[in-house]
Enzyme design. Sequence first.
Site, PDB file in Angstrom:
ATOM      1  CG  HIS A   1      -6.697  -2.939   2.988  1.00 46.10           C
ATOM      2  ND1 HIS A   1      -5.963  -1.774   2.847  1.00 46.10           N
ATOM      3  CD2 HIS A   1      -7.879  -2.714   2.354  1.00 46.10           C
ATOM      4  CE1 HIS A   1      -6.678  -0.879   2.173  1.00 46.10           C
ATOM      5  NE2 HIS A   1      -7.843  -1.427   1.864  1.00 46.10           N
TER       6      HIS A   1
ATOM      7  CB  VAL B   1      -8.951   1.961  -4.903  1.00 38.68           C
ATOM      8  CG1 VAL B   1      -8.643   1.333  -6.255  1.00 38.68           C
ATOM      9  CG2 VAL B   1      -7.945   3.064  -4.571  1.00 38.68           C
TER      10      VAL B   1
ATOM     11  CG  HIS C   1      -8.371  -3.031  -2.577  1.00 38.40           C
ATOM     12  ND1 HIS C   1      -9.273  -2.237  -3.259  1.00 38.40           N
ATOM     13  CD2 HIS C   1      -8.150  -2.401  -1.405  1.00 38.40           C
ATOM     14  CE1 HIS C   1      -9.565  -1.183  -2.540  1.00 38.40           C
ATOM     15  NE2 HIS C   1      -8.908  -1.255  -1.395  1.00 38.40           N
TER      16      HIS C   1
ATOM     17  CG  ASN D   1     -12.075  -0.640   3.737  1.00 39.06           C
ATOM     18  OD1 ASN D   1     -12.396  -1.063   4.851  1.00 39.06           O
ATOM     19  ND2 ASN D   1     -10.885  -0.115   3.499  1.00 39.06           N
TER      20      ASN D   1
ATOM     21  CG  ASP E   1      -2.048   0.989   1.104  1.00 39.38           C
ATOM     22  OD1 ASP E   1      -3.207   0.557   0.983  1.00 39.38           O
ATOM     23  OD2 ASP E   1      -1.772   2.220   1.110  1.00 39.38           O
TER      24      ASP E   1
HETATM   25  P1  5GP Z   1      -9.702   1.358   0.206  1.00 36.02           P
HETATM   26  O1  5GP Z   1     -10.054   2.459   1.153  1.00 36.02           O
HETATM   27  O2  5GP Z   1     -10.283   1.552  -1.168  1.00 36.02           O
HETATM   28  O3  5GP Z   1      -9.982   0.008   0.787  1.00 36.02           O
HETATM   29  O4  5GP Z   1      -8.120   1.401   0.093  1.00 36.02           O
HETATM   30  C1  5GP Z   1      -7.412   1.826  -1.018  1.00 36.02           C
HETATM   31  C2  5GP Z   1      -5.958   1.724  -0.644  1.00 36.02           C
HETATM   32  O5  5GP Z   1      -5.198   1.842  -1.818  1.00 36.02           O
HETATM   33  C3  5GP Z   1      -5.505   2.838   0.317  1.00 36.02           C
HETATM   34  O6  5GP Z   1      -4.980   2.251   1.505  1.00 36.02           O
HETATM   35  C4  5GP Z   1      -4.440   3.593  -0.497  1.00 36.02           C
HETATM   36  O7  5GP Z   1      -3.350   4.005   0.294  1.00 36.02           O
HETATM   37  C5  5GP Z   1      -4.041   2.577  -1.546  1.00 36.02           C
HETATM   38  N1  5GP Z   1      -3.632   3.154  -2.815  1.00 36.02           N
HETATM   39  C6  5GP Z   1      -4.298   4.096  -3.536  1.00 36.02           C
HETATM   40  N2  5GP Z   1      -3.648   4.374  -4.688  1.00 36.02           N
HETATM   41  C7  5GP Z   1      -2.548   3.566  -4.694  1.00 36.02           C
HETATM   42  C8  5GP Z   1      -1.492   3.391  -5.626  1.00 36.02           C
HETATM   43  O8  5GP Z   1      -1.419   4.022  -6.681  1.00 36.02           O
HETATM   44  N3  5GP Z   1      -0.533   2.482  -5.316  1.00 36.02           N
HETATM   45  C9  5GP Z   1      -0.587   1.754  -4.148  1.00 36.02           C
HETATM   46  N4  5GP Z   1       0.412   0.891  -3.943  1.00 36.02           N
HETATM   47  N5  5GP Z   1      -1.565   1.893  -3.256  1.00 36.02           N
HETATM   48  C10 5GP Z   1      -2.538   2.786  -3.516  1.00 36.02           C
END
Ligand code: 5GP
Length: 113
Positions: free
Chosen positions: A101, A95, A99, A86, A30
């Site tokens: 975590h 995003v 995915h 999430n 992340d």
């Molecule tokens: P969500 O809140 O959608 O479950 O988490 C999205 C995660 O993707 C966040 O923890 C954020 O830091 C990570 N993230 C967003 N854009 C990028 C990216 O371009 N590269 C990487 N490695 N992580 C990303």
Amino acid sequence: MSDCIFCKIIKGEIPSTFIYEDDKLVAFKDIHPAAPTHILFVPKKHYATLNDVPAGDTIISDVTTAIQKTAKKLGLADKGYRVVTNVNREGGQVVFHLHVHMLGGRALEDKMG
Ligand code: 5GP
Ligand code: ZN
């Protein structure tokens, strides 16, 4: 999904290092880690959210197997770690490419929410 950041990472259009890869999914760090280990497990197929995984699809099982292997490799299997997905706005999803975590490497005190 040409405008999806995780699709671009999977296609190699955005350079990144995969911690794990098989025919179904990739895993990478992340960009804003919330713990010493913070890895995202991302299906190669674009599903916007967990809601969009069809019944009978094995992707979550495939992700689980990848997480198990990674936890063992990183020495986290016995110490412990957390797995979170999430879903949509109130779930905190930012995003919209499914995915999972994996968080570890410190005591995760806050339980839920
Ligand atoms: P969500 O809140 O959608 O479950 O988490 C999205 C995660 O993707 C966040 O923890 C954020 O830091 C990570 N993230 C967003 N854009 C990028 C990216 O371009 N590269 C990487 N490695 N992580 C990303
Ligand atoms: Zn995508």
